[in-house]
Motif scaffolding. Sequence first.
Motif, short mmCIF file in Angstrom:
data_model
loop_
_atom_site.label_atom_id
_atom_site.label_comp_id
_atom_site.label_asym_id
_atom_site.label_seq_id
_atom_site.Cartn_x
_atom_site.Cartn_y
_atom_site.Cartn_z
N ARG A 79 -109.37 -17.61 49.82
CA ARG A 79 -107.89 -18.07 49.63
C ARG A 79 -106.93 -17.29 50.26
NH1 ARG A 79 -107.51 -21.98 44.78
NH2 ARG A 79 -109.57 -22.82 44.80
N SER A 80 -107.18 -15.86 50.53
CA SER A 80 -106.25 -15.04 51.18
C SER A 80 -106.86 -14.54 52.72
CB SER A 80 -106.08 -13.54 50.26
OG SER A 80 -105.43 -13.71 49.08
N GLU A 90 -106.34 -9.45 43.83
CA GLU A 90 -106.10 -10.48 44.82
C GLU A 90 -105.82 -11.74 44.13
OE1 GLU A 90 -105.49 -11.25 48.75
OE2 GLU A 90 -106.63 -9.42 47.87
N TYR A 91 -106.32 -11.89 42.71
CA TYR A 91 -106.12 -13.24 41.96
C TYR A 91 -104.70 -12.97 41.82
CZ TYR A 91 -105.55 -15.40 37.40
OH TYR A 91 -105.06 -15.83 36.24
N TYR A 114 -102.39 -11.39 42.85
CA TYR A 114 -101.23 -11.48 43.90
C TYR A 114 -101.18 -13.27 44.37
CZ TYR A 114 -100.46 -12.08 48.94
OH TYR A 114 -100.16 -12.65 50.21
N GLN A 115 -102.25 -13.60 44.27
CA GLN A 115 -102.22 -15.22 44.69
C GLN A 115 -101.33 -15.91 43.63
OE1 GLN A 115 -106.19 -16.70 45.17
NE2 GLN A 115 -106.72 -15.36 46.85
N ARG A 116 -101.34 -15.61 42.52
CA ARG A 116 -100.60 -16.13 41.34
C ARG A 116 -99.15 -15.75 41.64
NH1 ARG A 116 -102.36 -15.13 35.35
NH2 ARG A 116 -100.11 -15.99 35.13
N LEU A 129 -99.23 -18.29 51.80
CA LEU A 129 -100.62 -18.01 51.95
C LEU A 129 -101.15 -19.00 53.23
CD1 LEU A 129 -101.59 -17.96 48.12
CD2 LEU A 129 -101.78 -16.26 49.99
N LEU A 183 -103.98 -23.84 47.37
CA LEU A 183 -104.59 -23.07 45.89
C LEU A 183 -104.35 -24.02 44.51
CD1 LEU A 183 -101.99 -19.81 46.34
CD2 LEU A 183 -104.57 -19.96 46.57
N THR A 207 -103.17 -24.03 41.11
CA THR A 207 -102.25 -23.01 40.55
C THR A 207 -102.52 -23.43 39.07
OG1 THR A 207 -100.58 -24.88 40.49
CG2 THR A 207 -100.59 -23.13 42.50
#
Length: 230
Positions: free
Chosen positions: A183-184, A209-210, A212-214, A221, A226, A228
């Motif tokens: 996902r990144s 990384e998780y 960061y995605q949140r 991205l 994603l 969420t």
Amino acid sequence: SSCLFSRTSPQQPVTEIAVANMASAWLMPLDLQCRAACCPCFVVEDMADSVGGCGALGCLACCVGLFPCVLAPLGRGIAEKSGIEESLPMACVKATACTPFYFYSLLTEYQKQKRYEGGKANDVSRGQWVVTVPELLRAQCLPFLVGRDMYRHIGGSAARGAACSLLCSSCCLWEVGPEIASRSGVDVDGVCFHVCCFGQCYARSVYTEYMYQRNVKPEFLSGLALVTDS
């Protein structure tokens, strides 16, 4: 603080910069974790230079045992660059009472700023830390809740995530690691090797990384779908 972002091109939208800087490596890679653990003074030097401070002085202060004294002003500089409010008293409390957790929080924020080096980091991050000190303490003390949240994040079963984290943390990493990495845009080759040989470091990479995605705005991205947290 505009000088901190002097490398930003006015003709290049931040969204284009974000796509151009799409990750090919973890936000918290294994080699950086080893460097931060073995030679934190040099990591602090790089971080201080990035916010316009004296990196050499920060490195020297760390070498003579003044690590918390360096983290407080460094924290304010890193926070300002990402548009985060961080008072000096709060930075001092974190630097002295939760030194390793605060250092990790600052390091992840610094890494995020490097990932989007061409644009203003506060346009990317919603003005929040990638990971806060309380969140790191929660991950340390209640890892099953983190497993639950990560499985939910990728669209999996929250109950399965909590159970895997409690009974077999390696299985949890095996399942969520590649999905979170993809996902990144992170290269996920060698998952088996990393889980077996660098379990704790790999877990930090996946967790960071998780988080960061949140934290990051979804449009940064590069359109990746994603799931969420609700």
